[in-house]
Design a protein around this motif. Structure first.
Motif, PDB file in Angstrom:
ATOM      1  N   TYR A 100       0.975  -1.350  -0.258  1.00 57.45           N
ATOM      2  CA  TYR A 100      -0.110  -0.019   0.032  1.00 57.45           C
ATOM      3  C   TYR A 100       1.125   1.432  -0.486  1.00 57.45           C
ATOM      4  CZ  TYR A 100      -3.950  -3.455   1.512  1.00 57.45           C
ATOM      5  OH  TYR A 100      -4.812  -4.267   1.476  1.00 57.45           O
ATOM      6  N   VAL A 101       0.606   2.173  -0.603  1.00 61.64           N
ATOM      7  CA  VAL A 101       1.349   3.945  -0.196  1.00 61.64           C
ATOM      8  C   VAL A 101      -0.262   4.739  -0.157  1.00 61.64           C
ATOM      9  CG1 VAL A 101       0.761   4.156  -3.242  1.00 61.64           C
ATOM     10  CG2 VAL A 101       2.556   5.075  -2.144  1.00 61.64           C
ATOM     11  N   ASP A 102      -0.067   5.797   0.217  1.00 64.83           N
ATOM     12  CA  ASP A 102      -0.705   7.041   0.552  1.00 64.83           C
ATOM     13  C   ASP A 102      -0.221   7.960  -0.550  1.00 64.83           C
ATOM     14  OD1 ASP A 102      -0.920   5.846   3.365  1.00 64.83           O
ATOM     15  OD2 ASP A 102       0.890   6.674   4.373  1.00 64.83           O
ATOM     16  N   ALA A 103      -1.177   8.047  -1.277  1.00 61.49           N
ATOM     17  CA  ALA A 103      -1.295   9.233  -2.527  1.00 61.49           C
ATOM     18  C   ALA A 103      -1.645  10.620  -2.203  1.00 61.49           C
ATOM     19  CB  ALA A 103      -2.195   8.596  -3.904  1.00 61.49           C
ATOM     20  N   PRO A 104      -0.795  11.094  -2.790  1.00 58.11           N
ATOM     21  CA  PRO A 104      -0.650  12.536  -3.039  1.00 58.11           C
ATOM     22  C   PRO A 104      -2.380  13.225  -2.669  1.00 58.11           C
ATOM     23  CG  PRO A 104       0.584  12.273  -4.318  1.00 58.11           C
ATOM     24  CD  PRO A 104       0.191  10.654  -4.306  1.00 58.11           C
ATOM     25  N   GLY A 105      -2.928  13.768  -2.294  1.00 57.00           N
ATOM     26  CA  GLY A 105      -4.101  14.355  -2.359  1.00 57.00           C
ATOM     27  C   GLY A 105      -5.227  12.854  -1.049  1.00 57.00           C
ATOM     28  N   GLY A 106      -4.698  12.359  -0.369  1.00 57.65           N
ATOM     29  CA  GLY A 106      -4.916  12.381   0.927  1.00 57.65           C
ATOM     30  C   GLY A 106      -6.261  10.528   0.458  1.00 57.65           C
ATOM     31  N   PHE A 107      -5.485   9.642  -0.331  1.00 53.86           N
ATOM     32  CA  PHE A 107      -6.127   8.426  -0.561  1.00 53.86           C
ATOM     33  C   PHE A 107      -4.774   6.841  -0.992  1.00 53.86           C
ATOM     34  CE2 PHE A 107      -5.691   9.932  -4.466  1.00 53.86           C
ATOM     35  CZ  PHE A 107      -5.244   9.031  -4.600  1.00 53.86           C
ATOM     36  N   THR A 108      -5.018   6.052  -0.327  1.00 55.02           N
ATOM     37  CA  THR A 108      -4.362   5.403   0.045  1.00 55.02           C
ATOM     38  C   THR A 108      -4.907   4.398  -1.953  1.00 55.02           C
ATOM     39  OG1 THR A 108      -4.527   5.039   1.883  1.00 55.02           O
ATOM     40  CG2 THR A 108      -3.736   3.191   0.658  1.00 55.02           C
ATOM     41  N   VAL A 109      -3.888   3.858  -1.790  1.00 55.81           N
ATOM     42  CA  VAL A 109      -3.816   2.739  -3.501  1.00 55.81           C
ATOM     43  C   VAL A 109      -2.894   1.892  -3.316  1.00 55.81           C
ATOM     44  CG1 VAL A 109      -2.848   2.460  -5.388  1.00 55.81           C
ATOM     45  CG2 VAL A 109      -3.388   4.488  -4.458  1.00 55.81           C
ATOM     46  N   GLU A 110      -3.346   0.282  -3.305  1.00 55.81           N
ATOM     47  CA  GLU A 110      -3.128  -0.646  -2.864  1.00 55.81           C
ATOM     48  C   GLU A 110      -2.473  -1.196  -4.372  1.00 55.81           C
ATOM     49  OE1 GLU A 110      -3.809  -5.493  -1.693  1.00 55.81           O
ATOM     50  OE2 GLU A 110      -5.284  -4.181  -1.898  1.00 55.81           O
ATOM     51  N   VAL A 111      -1.395  -2.557  -4.997  1.00 57.40           N
ATOM     52  CA  VAL A 111      -0.634  -2.873  -5.453  1.00 57.40           C
ATOM     53  C   VAL A 111      -0.787  -3.425  -5.818  1.00 57.40           C
ATOM     54  CG1 VAL A 111       1.365  -2.483  -7.343  1.00 57.40           C
ATOM     55  CG2 VAL A 111      -0.007  -0.305  -6.075  1.00 57.40           C
ATOM     56  N   LEU A 112      -0.757  -5.134  -6.148  1.00 57.54           N
ATOM     57  CA  LEU A 112      -0.796  -6.382  -6.190  1.00 57.54           C
ATOM     58  C   LEU A 112      -1.045  -7.445  -7.230  1.00 57.54           C
ATOM     59  CD1 LEU A 112      -4.767  -7.506  -4.887  1.00 57.54           C
ATOM     60  CD2 LEU A 112      -4.557  -5.206  -5.869  1.00 57.54           C
ATOM     61  N   CYS A 113      -1.036  -8.915  -6.894  1.00 57.53           N
ATOM     62  CA  CYS A 113      -1.110  -9.504  -8.369  1.00 57.53           C
ATOM     63  C   CYS A 113      -1.884 -11.051  -7.832  1.00 57.53           C
ATOM     64  CB  CYS A 113       0.031  -9.724  -9.350  1.00 57.53           C
ATOM     65  SG  CYS A 113       1.657 -10.776  -8.623  1.00 57.53           S
TER      66      CYS A 113
END
Length: 113
Positions: A100-113
């Motif tokens: 997971y990474v905290d994205a600019p703008g205040g939301f979280t992104v998950e990167v997965l496979c």
């Protein structure tokens, strides 16, 4: 069958969120309105709109996810983010190979496979 075609995120910085999604996840911008709105498009017709809000307060578990084709791609994105100064933990095995990474703008992104 219905198909989900768009999602709106309220963000504190539309331009930073837009540039982040373009650089790391290949979304393209379909249009902007100043610094208050951007429509981001993926290759499958999904639209992610970004709208400026004074403050963003998503629940702790809220996130959007970008599935990758393999572990190497997940690792590559993780390393690119880390090299660019984002605080990311190494991917780990959970419900997939993920981080997971905290994205600019205040939301979280998950990167997965």
């Amino acid at each position: 069958m219905m198909k989900l075609n768009h999602l709106n995120l309220t963000v504190t910085d539309v331009r930073a969120a837009k540039e982040f999604l373009e650089k790391y996840f290949g979304l393209t911008c379909g249009g902007v309105r100043g610094n208050s709105f951007a429509a981001m498009l993926d290759d499958d017709g999904f639209v992610l709109t970004l709208m400026k809000g004074a403050q963003v307060s998503y629940p702790q578990t809220f996130h959007i996810g970008f599935i990758q084709e393999n572990e190497e791609k997940v690792n590559e994105i993780n390393q690119r983010l880390k090299a660019d100064g984002f605080e990311v933990e190494p991917p780990q095995r959970s419900h997939g190979w993920t981080f997971y990474v905290d994205a600019p703008g205040g939301f979280t992104v998950e990167v997965l496979c």
